[in-house]
Design a protein around this motif. Sequence first.
Motif, short mmCIF file in Angstrom:
data_model
loop_
_atom_site.label_atom_id
_atom_site.label_comp_id
_atom_site.label_asym_id
_atom_site.label_seq_id
_atom_site.Cartn_x
_atom_site.Cartn_y
_atom_site.Cartn_z
N GLY A 1 0.66 -1.13 0.27
CA GLY A 1 -0.33 0.12 -0.06
C GLY A 1 0.98 1.06 -0.08
O GLY A 1 0.46 2.40 -0.03
N GLY A 2 2.32 1.13 0.06
CA GLY A 2 3.41 2.35 0.01
C GLY A 2 3.95 2.34 0.85
O GLY A 2 4.52 3.66 0.92
N ALA A 3 3.87 1.35 2.10
CA ALA A 3 4.95 2.13 3.46
C ALA A 3 6.02 2.53 2.94
O ALA A 3 6.11 0.68 2.36
CB ALA A 3 4.17 1.35 4.55
N ALA A 4 6.49 2.73 3.12
CA ALA A 4 8.48 2.90 3.61
C ALA A 4 8.39 1.79 4.01
O ALA A 4 9.61 1.08 4.28
CB ALA A 4 8.29 4.07 3.88
N ALA A 5 8.25 1.56 5.43
CA ALA A 5 8.99 0.56 6.18
C ALA A 5 7.90 0.21 6.89
O ALA A 5 6.77 0.75 7.11
CB ALA A 5 10.02 1.82 7.19
N VAL A 6 7.66 -1.27 7.63
CA VAL A 6 6.69 -2.34 8.71
C VAL A 6 6.84 -2.71 9.49
O VAL A 6 8.81 -2.65 9.66
CB VAL A 6 5.87 -2.62 7.26
N GLY A 7 5.89 -2.82 10.47
CA GLY A 7 6.51 -3.91 11.80
C GLY A 7 5.78 -4.08 13.11
O GLY A 7 4.33 -3.70 12.36
N VAL A 8 6.49 -3.73 14.17
CA VAL A 8 5.33 -4.31 14.89
C VAL A 8 5.91 -3.16 16.56
O VAL A 8 7.50 -2.88 16.43
CB VAL A 8 5.86 -5.62 15.06
#
Length: 296
Positions: free
Chosen positions: A208-215
Amino acid sequence: MSPPGPAAPLPAALRRALRAGPVLLDGAMGTALQARGLPPGELPEAWLGDHPEEIAAVHRAHAAAGARILLTCTFNAAAPRLAGRLASGRATALCRQAAGLARAAAGGGWVAGALGPLALATPGGAAPPASELEGRFAEAVAALAGAGVDLLWLESQYDRREATAALRAARACGLPVVVTFTLAEAGGRLLAADGGDAGPMLLEAAAGGAAAVGVNCVLAGPALTALASWALASLPVPLVAKPSPGLPGQVLPPSAFAAALAPALRAGARLVGGCCGADSGHVDALAAMVRDEGAR
């Protein structure tokens, strides 16, 4: 609302830093302010007007301990829980003030405009229309972008629909966007709130366009390490690991927290910090751990 433009990458200097090794995030703001006297049940944003020096002090302590990315004290800025306590337009002013406090402490680091969930959607249950969810995020992300933050940081997301709406609203500002989820742990795995695997949700945010993802606000341990190993092989963007050092009354001391997070860093986590309960001492221990890992 109009569709978002092309996904923005992380700032160039931050991408260079990530190529050299993991980048350190800050610790928690809410629990730090509670330790400084924020009354139970009071929202941290209340102190932007009443005690801005306390928020500034937390930012300075995290930066001095080694944090390169500071999250603004705006977790609740888009949510009804804050809007109901503010005069019209006040949320925009608070976002600008919060960004200024973080910028003053960041030095050569980066400022991330932080927003938490709306808490209007129930995983697997009802939710307002997507356009309403997106619209509720729009004012806060526009205010943070207008205040000059370097990126937008959507944290503690737990419902896919809210996360998608927040990401669309944030991308419309043209800034890089990071999305982190609060997950449950069961059977040695981190799971989405609807019981599904975490991996597809992270991949969906990246697509969806996130430059980084995580928790964030999970616990450091084998489940987080397993997710980091999966991410290294499967995730097209950097993985964020911002766990909590523990529940109230059971918070790990800084050295133990850093040791617990080290395996996830070795497995591939790239942006690492601490969530609820993590103070500047925890950030300092993480900074030492990152240096030690880099020297191996």
